[in-house]
Design a protein around this motif. Structure first.
Motif, PDB file in Angstrom:
ATOM      1  N   LYS A  48       0.947  -1.211  -0.029  1.00  0.00           N
ATOM      2  CA  LYS A  48      -0.072  -0.098  -0.029  1.00  0.00           C
ATOM      3  C   LYS A  48       0.938   1.367  -0.066  1.00  0.00           C
ATOM      4  O   LYS A  48       0.605   2.104  -0.725  1.00  0.00           O
ATOM      5  CB  LYS A  48      -0.964  -0.140   1.199  1.00  0.00           C
ATOM      6  CG  LYS A  48      -2.091  -0.886   0.943  1.00  0.00           C
ATOM      7  CD  LYS A  48      -3.020  -1.099   2.550  1.00  0.00           C
ATOM      8  CE  LYS A  48      -3.768  -2.426   2.378  1.00  0.00           C
ATOM      9  NZ  LYS A  48      -4.749  -2.383   3.396  1.00  0.00           N
ATOM     10  N   SER A 186     -11.535 -19.324   1.567  1.00  0.00           N
ATOM     11  CA  SER A 186     -12.359 -19.328   0.523  1.00  0.00           C
ATOM     12  C   SER A 186     -11.806 -20.426  -0.577  1.00  0.00           C
ATOM     13  O   SER A 186     -12.386 -20.785  -1.460  1.00  0.00           O
ATOM     14  CB  SER A 186     -12.689 -17.981  -0.345  1.00  0.00           C
ATOM     15  OG  SER A 186     -11.522 -17.587  -1.255  1.00  0.00           O
ATOM     16  N   ARG A 187     -10.333 -20.611  -0.298  1.00  0.00           N
ATOM     17  CA  ARG A 187      -9.854 -21.745  -1.095  1.00  0.00           C
ATOM     18  C   ARG A 187      -9.498 -23.045  -0.082  1.00  0.00           C
ATOM     19  O   ARG A 187      -9.091 -23.040   1.003  1.00  0.00           O
ATOM     20  CB  ARG A 187      -8.559 -21.021  -1.584  1.00  0.00           C
ATOM     21  CG  ARG A 187      -8.655 -19.764  -2.698  1.00  0.00           C
ATOM     22  CD  ARG A 187      -7.378 -19.296  -2.677  1.00  0.00           C
ATOM     23  NE  ARG A 187      -6.794 -18.498  -1.643  1.00  0.00           N
ATOM     24  CZ  ARG A 187      -5.573 -19.115  -1.247  1.00  0.00           C
ATOM     25  NH1 ARG A 187      -4.895 -19.751  -1.969  1.00  0.00           N
ATOM     26  NH2 ARG A 187      -5.044 -18.626  -0.201  1.00  0.00           N
ATOM     27  N   SER A 190      -6.357 -22.304   1.853  1.00  0.00           N
ATOM     28  CA  SER A 190      -6.636 -21.518   3.189  1.00  0.00           C
ATOM     29  C   SER A 190      -7.565 -22.296   4.084  1.00  0.00           C
ATOM     30  O   SER A 190      -7.403 -22.212   5.368  1.00  0.00           O
ATOM     31  CB  SER A 190      -7.086 -20.174   2.649  1.00  0.00           C
ATOM     32  OG  SER A 190      -7.956 -20.037   1.802  1.00  0.00           O
ATOM     33  N   MET A 274      -1.808  -0.926  14.201  1.00  0.00           N
ATOM     34  CA  MET A 274      -0.613  -1.595  15.060  1.00  0.00           C
ATOM     35  C   MET A 274       0.560  -0.639  14.930  1.00  0.00           C
ATOM     36  O   MET A 274       1.334  -0.628  15.733  1.00  0.00           O
ATOM     37  CB  MET A 274      -0.172  -2.986  14.463  1.00  0.00           C
ATOM     38  CG  MET A 274       0.297  -3.166  13.014  1.00  0.00           C
ATOM     39  SD  MET A 274       1.828  -2.512  12.606  1.00  0.00           S
ATOM     40  CE  MET A 274       3.022  -3.175  13.774  1.00  0.00           C
ATOM     41  N   HIS A 331      -4.536 -13.225  -1.982  1.00  0.00           N
ATOM     42  CA  HIS A 331      -4.934 -14.685  -1.666  1.00  0.00           C
ATOM     43  C   HIS A 331      -3.528 -15.463  -1.205  1.00  0.00           C
ATOM     44  O   HIS A 331      -3.441 -16.452  -1.692  1.00  0.00           O
ATOM     45  CB  HIS A 331      -5.577 -15.036  -2.833  1.00  0.00           C
ATOM     46  CG  HIS A 331      -7.131 -14.545  -2.921  1.00  0.00           C
ATOM     47  ND1 HIS A 331      -8.003 -15.029  -2.125  1.00  0.00           N
ATOM     48  CD2 HIS A 331      -7.630 -13.621  -3.749  1.00  0.00           C
ATOM     49  CE1 HIS A 331      -9.156 -14.288  -2.529  1.00  0.00           C
ATOM     50  NE2 HIS A 331      -8.727 -13.326  -3.627  1.00  0.00           N
TER      51      HIS A 331
HETATM   52  N1  LIG Z   1      -4.678  -2.080  11.048  1.00  0.00           N
HETATM   53  C1  LIG Z   1      -3.488  -2.625  11.195  1.00  0.00           C
HETATM   54  O1  LIG Z   1      -2.630  -2.409  11.925  1.00  0.00           O
HETATM   55  C2  LIG Z   1      -3.245  -3.916  10.179  1.00  0.00           C
HETATM   56  C3  LIG Z   1      -2.307  -4.843  10.394  1.00  0.00           C
HETATM   57  C4  LIG Z   1      -1.978  -5.598   9.534  1.00  0.00           C
HETATM   58  C5  LIG Z   1      -2.741  -5.908   8.451  1.00  0.00           C
HETATM   59  N2  LIG Z   1      -3.778  -4.698   8.158  1.00  0.00           N
HETATM   60  C6  LIG Z   1      -4.409  -4.898   6.971  1.00  0.00           C
HETATM   61  O2  LIG Z   1      -5.311  -6.254   7.097  1.00  0.00           O
HETATM   62  C7  LIG Z   1      -5.499  -6.779   5.842  1.00  0.00           C
HETATM   63  C8  LIG Z   1      -5.191  -8.221   6.204  1.00  0.00           C
HETATM   64  O3  LIG Z   1      -3.730  -8.345   6.251  1.00  0.00           O
HETATM   65  P1  LIG Z   1      -2.881  -9.825   6.206  1.00  0.00           P
HETATM   66  O4  LIG Z   1      -1.492  -9.464   6.390  1.00  0.00           O
HETATM   67  O5  LIG Z   1      -3.639 -10.796   7.099  1.00  0.00           O
HETATM   68  O6  LIG Z   1      -3.297  -9.958   4.771  1.00  0.00           O
HETATM   69  P2  LIG Z   1      -3.137 -11.044   3.882  1.00  0.00           P
HETATM   70  O7  LIG Z   1      -2.257 -12.237   4.524  1.00  0.00           O
HETATM   71  O8  LIG Z   1      -2.737 -10.691   2.449  1.00  0.00           O
HETATM   72  O9  LIG Z   1      -4.619 -11.815   3.868  1.00  0.00           O
HETATM   73  C9  LIG Z   1      -4.865 -12.618   2.894  1.00  0.00           C
HETATM   74  C10 LIG Z   1      -5.999 -13.558   3.234  1.00  0.00           C
HETATM   75  O10 LIG Z   1      -7.055 -12.413   3.051  1.00  0.00           O
HETATM   76  C11 LIG Z   1      -8.115 -13.326   2.511  1.00  0.00           C
HETATM   77  N3  LIG Z   1      -9.354 -12.497   1.738  1.00  0.00           N
HETATM   78  C12 LIG Z   1      -9.103 -12.037   0.717  1.00  0.00           C
HETATM   79  N4  LIG Z   1     -10.409 -11.319   0.107  1.00  0.00           N
HETATM   80  C13 LIG Z   1     -11.148 -11.492   1.451  1.00  0.00           C
HETATM   81  C14 LIG Z   1     -12.629 -11.056   1.590  1.00  0.00           C
HETATM   82  N5  LIG Z   1     -13.099 -10.403   0.459  1.00  0.00           N
HETATM   83  N6  LIG Z   1     -12.994 -11.409   2.727  1.00  0.00           N
HETATM   84  C15 LIG Z   1     -12.505 -11.852   3.705  1.00  0.00           C
HETATM   85  N7  LIG Z   1     -10.997 -12.460   3.661  1.00  0.00           N
HETATM   86  C16 LIG Z   1     -10.531 -12.156   2.483  1.00  0.00           C
HETATM   87  C17 LIG Z   1      -7.543 -14.527   1.748  1.00  0.00           C
HETATM   88  O11 LIG Z   1      -8.576 -15.711   2.215  1.00  0.00           O
HETATM   89  P3  LIG Z   1      -8.682 -16.754   0.797  1.00  0.00           P
HETATM   90  O12 LIG Z   1      -7.651 -16.715  -0.047  1.00  0.00           O
HETATM   91  O13 LIG Z   1      -9.098 -17.874   1.521  1.00  0.00           O
HETATM   92  O14 LIG Z   1      -9.836 -16.038   0.091  1.00  0.00           O
HETATM   93  C18 LIG Z   1      -6.280 -14.524   2.231  1.00  0.00           C
HETATM   94  O15 LIG Z   1      -5.918 -15.757   3.063  1.00  0.00           O
HETATM   95  C19 LIG Z   1      -4.604  -6.081   5.075  1.00  0.00           C
HETATM   96  O16 LIG Z   1      -5.528  -5.231   4.152  1.00  0.00           O
HETATM   97  C20 LIG Z   1      -3.652  -5.334   5.610  1.00  0.00           C
HETATM   98  O17 LIG Z   1      -3.107  -4.232   4.928  1.00  0.00           O
HETATM   99  C21 LIG Z   1      -3.820  -3.783   8.880  1.00  0.00           C
END
Ligand SMILES: NC(=O)c1ccc[n+]([C@@H]2O[C@H](COP(=O)([O-])OP(=O)(O)OC[C@H]3O[C@@H](n4cnc5c(N)ncnc54)[C@H](OP(=O)(O)O)[C@@H]3O)[C@@H](O)[C@H]2O)c1
Length: 341
Positions: A48, A186-187, A190, A274, A331
């Protein structure tokens, strides 16, 4: 020192989206550790921040926040670490990142590397562990280790996006906190991963959630951790949460959220970010040191596992562009890591 960074914010398929750099080694401030970086992992925030925009940064910009490495120098006020300590950390988004051979990090947001893990496995953990820990225990107010007779035991939590980096730690921490975890994925890959991490049930986040919870006999849940696609899933909160339940979100919404949806059931919604503690230098910022130390203790005790899924290669611009591209797909499962130079 070698580093990977950017001169311009470009789409990931542009060959100069991330480039190899040579930069001076930085000098520690009072609370800083100078860390020789051995391994890094990539989070969606890296992509991002790198995404196409203007104007370009004033000078070469190094991204990346998750890292594990060895302390090679310390600032005058440092009292938690000494030269030679192995550490892991997710850093501060307002400072130069960890995609470099040497990086500065405040000791108050740094943890001792789990002794039982190599640098690559350790680098997979800090940013997501901090996020999951703060979301569950600081924002939702759950207890990390409730007493045997605590009413928390047996409560339920729906973790939306359970197979990603944050979800992979959150599922494990929530199970350890006595909660019945329903994860979404969803996969096939995962879904299996989320089950392996200890979720009692897995439902599909691309299908309506409440009917799936009803079909499992779970019905409404006590808590929701919303780790993806806030715009879509926020509207489902009133149907999936019990009256007076709470949800924590971590992903910014693109459309306005309708808070009125939460009123009838007196639901709560709270954000987790965070980088808040480091960005605002909050008086309690050393809570991140403490939680990373506790995560390391649990890893070494065998009650928590690293979420590393793949070491993609050494740390250079070509490999980092590849990982950014994969992270942008949204994903991936668990964490992707680069190790060595
Ligand atoms: N606020 C904060 O402090 C903070 C900290 C860390 C991350 N984040 C944000 O949180 C998000 C997740 O971070 P991450 O590190 O876990 O990312 P990640 O590892 O890229 O997450 C991937 C997962 O998201 C799932 N996913 C994709 N589309 C989805 C949907 N429409 N609904 C529900 N699940 C979905 C996928 O599941 P499937 O492949 O099974 O579909 C995949 O396993 C990102 O946007 C990141 O920028 C925020």
């Amino acid at each position: 020192m070698k580093a990977v960074g950017l001169h311009q914010y470009l789409p990931i398929d542009h060959p100069e989206a991330l480039v190899d750099l040579t930069l001076p080694v930085p000098t520690p401030g009072a609370h800083d550790l100078l860390v020789q970086v051995e391994a890094i992992s990539v989070n969606p925030v890296d992509a991002k921040v790198r995404a196409q925009k203007s104007p370009p940064p004033a000078g070469p910009r190094v991204l990346g926040w998750d890292a594990a490495g060895t302390v090679v120098a310390v600032g005058s006020a440092v009292n938690r670490f000494v030269v030679g300590d192995a550490v892991y950390f997710a850093g501060d988004i307002t400072r130069a990142g960890s995609n470099a051979q040497f990086v500065l990090v405040d000791e108050r947001i740094t943890g001792p590397k789990p002794a039982s893990l190599g640098f690559a496995e350790a680098a997979a953990l800090p940013l997501t562990a901090i996020t999951a820990w703060e979301a569950l225990f600081d924002r939702l107010g759950l207890l990390p280790t409730p007493a045997a007779d605590s009413p928390q035991r047996g409560q339920s939590i729906l973790i939306i996006g359970a197979g990603g980096g944050v979800g992979s730690i959150a599922v494990q921490l929530a199970v350890a906190a006595g909660l019945t975890v329903v994860g979404t994925a969803s996969r096939a890959e995962s879904v299996n991963w989320v089950r392996e991490l200890g979720a009692a049930h897995v439902v599909d986040h691309h299908q309506p959630l409440r009917p799936q919870l009803d079909a499992l006999g779970v019905g409404e849940v006590n808590h929701v951790l919303l780790l993806a696609d806030t715009d879509t899933h926020f509207a489902a909160l009133p149907s999936v949460l019990k009256p007076q339940g709470r949800a924590c979100g971590i992903v910014e919404n693109a459309q306005p959220l309708d808070l009125n949806l939460l009123k009838a059931k007196s639901l709560g919604f709270v954000w987790e970010m965070m980088f808040t503690r480091s960005m605002f230098q909050t008086p309690d910022m050393a809570a991140q040191h403490a939680l990373l130390a506790e995560v390391a203790r649990r890893i070494d005790a065998g009650s928590l596992r690293s979420t590393l899924r793949e070491v993609v290669g050494t740390i250079n611009a070509t490999h980092l562009r590849d990982v950014h591209r994969r992270i942008e797909s949204a994903h991936t499962t668990g964490k992707l890591v680069l190790a060595g130079w």
